[in-house]
Design a protein around this motif. Structure first.
Motif, PDB file in Angstrom:
ATOM      1  N   UNK A 159      37.254  -4.230 -28.437  1.00 27.63           N
ATOM      2  CA  UNK A 159      36.096  -5.021 -28.028  1.00 27.63           C
ATOM      3  C   UNK A 159      36.525  -6.233 -27.189  1.00 27.63           C
ATOM      4  N   UNK A 160      35.911  -6.390 -26.023  1.00 30.12           N
ATOM      5  CA  UNK A 160      36.195  -7.514 -25.156  1.00 30.12           C
ATOM      6  C   UNK A 160      37.458  -7.397 -24.329  1.00 30.12           C
ATOM      7  N   UNK A 161      38.111  -6.255 -24.367  1.00 29.78           N
ATOM      8  CA  UNK A 161      39.364  -6.064 -23.637  1.00 29.78           C
ATOM      9  C   UNK A 161      39.137  -5.104 -22.480  1.00 29.78           C
ATOM     10  N   UNK A 162      39.953  -5.194 -21.442  1.00 24.97           N
ATOM     11  CA  UNK A 162      39.801  -4.286 -20.308  1.00 24.97           C
ATOM     12  C   UNK A 162      41.004  -3.369 -20.139  1.00 24.97           C
ATOM     13  N   UNK A 163      41.900  -3.333 -21.145  1.00 25.36           N
ATOM     14  CA  UNK A 163      43.044  -2.427 -21.100  1.00 25.36           C
ATOM     15  C   UNK A 163      42.735  -1.186 -21.940  1.00 25.36           C
ATOM     16  N   UNK A 164      42.850  -0.031 -21.317  1.00 27.58           N
ATOM     17  CA  UNK A 164      42.533   1.237 -21.969  1.00 27.58           C
ATOM     18  C   UNK A 164      43.531   1.517 -23.084  1.00 27.58           C
ATOM     19  N   UNK A 165      43.018   1.946 -24.240  1.00 28.71           N
ATOM     20  CA  UNK A 165      43.882   2.343 -25.349  1.00 28.71           C
ATOM     21  C   UNK A 165      44.198   3.832 -25.304  1.00 28.71           C
ATOM     22  N   UNK A 166      43.173   4.650 -25.048  1.00 22.55           N
ATOM     23  CA  UNK A 166      43.371   6.094 -24.981  1.00 22.55           C
ATOM     24  C   UNK A 166      42.137   6.724 -24.349  1.00 22.55           C
ATOM     25  N   UNK A 167      42.224   8.012 -24.100  1.00 21.24           N
ATOM     26  CA  UNK A 167      41.066   8.735 -23.575  1.00 21.24           C
ATOM     27  C   UNK A 167      40.130   9.078 -24.735  1.00 21.24           C
ATOM     28  N   UNK A 168      38.890   9.366 -24.391  1.00 23.78           N
ATOM     29  CA  UNK A 168      37.940   9.748 -25.427  1.00 23.78           C
ATOM     30  C   UNK A 168      38.304  11.104 -26.029  1.00 23.78           C
ATOM     31  N   UNK A 169      38.990  11.957 -25.275  1.00 27.10           N
ATOM     32  CA  UNK A 169      39.441  13.239 -25.817  1.00 27.10           C
ATOM     33  C   UNK A 169      40.441  13.024 -26.956  1.00 27.10           C
ATOM     34  N   UNK A 170      41.338  12.055 -26.780  1.00 31.58           N
ATOM     35  CA  UNK A 170      42.287  11.726 -27.846  1.00 31.58           C
ATOM     36  C   UNK A 170      41.539  11.194 -29.060  1.00 31.58           C
ATOM     37  N   UNK A 171      40.548  10.355 -28.824  1.00 30.47           N
ATOM     38  CA  UNK A 171      39.753   9.816 -29.928  1.00 30.47           C
ATOM     39  C   UNK A 171      39.026  10.929 -30.671  1.00 30.47           C
ATOM     40  N   UNK A 172      38.510  11.900 -29.952  1.00 26.79           N
ATOM     41  CA  UNK A 172      37.818  13.025 -30.586  1.00 26.79           C
ATOM     42  C   UNK A 172      38.792  13.825 -31.444  1.00 26.79           C
ATOM     43  N   UNK A 173      40.015  14.011 -30.950  1.00 25.34           N
ATOM     44  CA  UNK A 173      41.034  14.697 -31.743  1.00 25.34           C
ATOM     45  C   UNK A 173      41.347  13.900 -33.011  1.00 25.34           C
ATOM     46  N   UNK A 174      41.329  12.579 -32.907  1.00 26.22           N
ATOM     47  CA  UNK A 174      41.586  11.737 -34.071  1.00 26.22           C
ATOM     48  C   UNK A 174      40.409  11.777 -35.046  1.00 26.22           C
ATOM     49  N   UNK A 175      39.203  11.954 -34.546  1.00 29.23           N
ATOM     50  CA  UNK A 175      38.029  12.137 -35.412  1.00 29.23           C
ATOM     51  C   UNK A 175      38.164  13.447 -36.174  1.00 29.23           C
ATOM     52  N   UNK A 176      38.566  14.508 -35.471  1.00 29.64           N
ATOM     53  CA  UNK A 176      38.740  15.813 -36.123  1.00 29.64           C
ATOM     54  C   UNK A 176      39.833  15.766 -37.183  1.00 29.64           C
ATOM     55  N   UNK A 177      40.871  14.941 -36.954  1.00 25.76           N
ATOM     56  CA  UNK A 177      41.948  14.793 -37.942  1.00 25.76           C
ATOM     57  C   UNK A 177      41.510  13.927 -39.117  1.00 25.76           C
ATOM     58  N   UNK A 178      40.367  13.224 -38.975  1.00 26.10           N
ATOM     59  CA  UNK A 178      39.862  12.389 -40.049  1.00 26.10           C
ATOM     60  C   UNK A 178      40.364  10.952 -40.008  1.00 26.10           C
ATOM     61  N   UNK A 179      40.989  10.540 -38.911  1.00 25.18           N
ATOM     62  CA  UNK A 179      41.559   9.201 -38.808  1.00 25.18           C
ATOM     63  C   UNK A 179      40.574   8.187 -38.247  1.00 25.18           C
TER      64      UNK A 179
END
Length: 73
Positions: free
Chosen positions: A31-51
């Motif tokens: 929040x409030x930052x302009x540096x990318x942490x990861x792609x949304x595809x990576x985040x979706x994979x992390x959701x599927x892993x339960x993290x």
């Protein structure tokens, strides 16, 4: 349990630190930052892993995500 990559650990730590991550234009940011942490595809994979948990435009770390980050095997 599958081990998160170093990049995923960074995302989990940021989500824990800020309480949430924000999805914008297919990427995740602190929040409030302009540096990318990861792609949304990576985040979706992390959701599927339960993290991570997806809530609207936000992603939050789960208790399993905290445990996965704490395991440094």
């Amino acid at each position: 349990m599958v081990k998160p990559s170093p990049g995923m650990r960074r995302v989990l730590r940021q989500a824990h630190l800020y309480g949430r991550l924000v999805a914008y234009n297919g990427k995740l940011y602190s929040p409030g930052d302009n540096h990318r942490l990861c792609s949304e595809e990576t985040a979706i994979a992390m959701v599927k892993a339960g993290w991570l948990r997806h809530r609207g435009e936000d992603y939050e770390v789960t208790p399993d995500g905290l445990r996965a980050d704490a395991r440094r095997e």
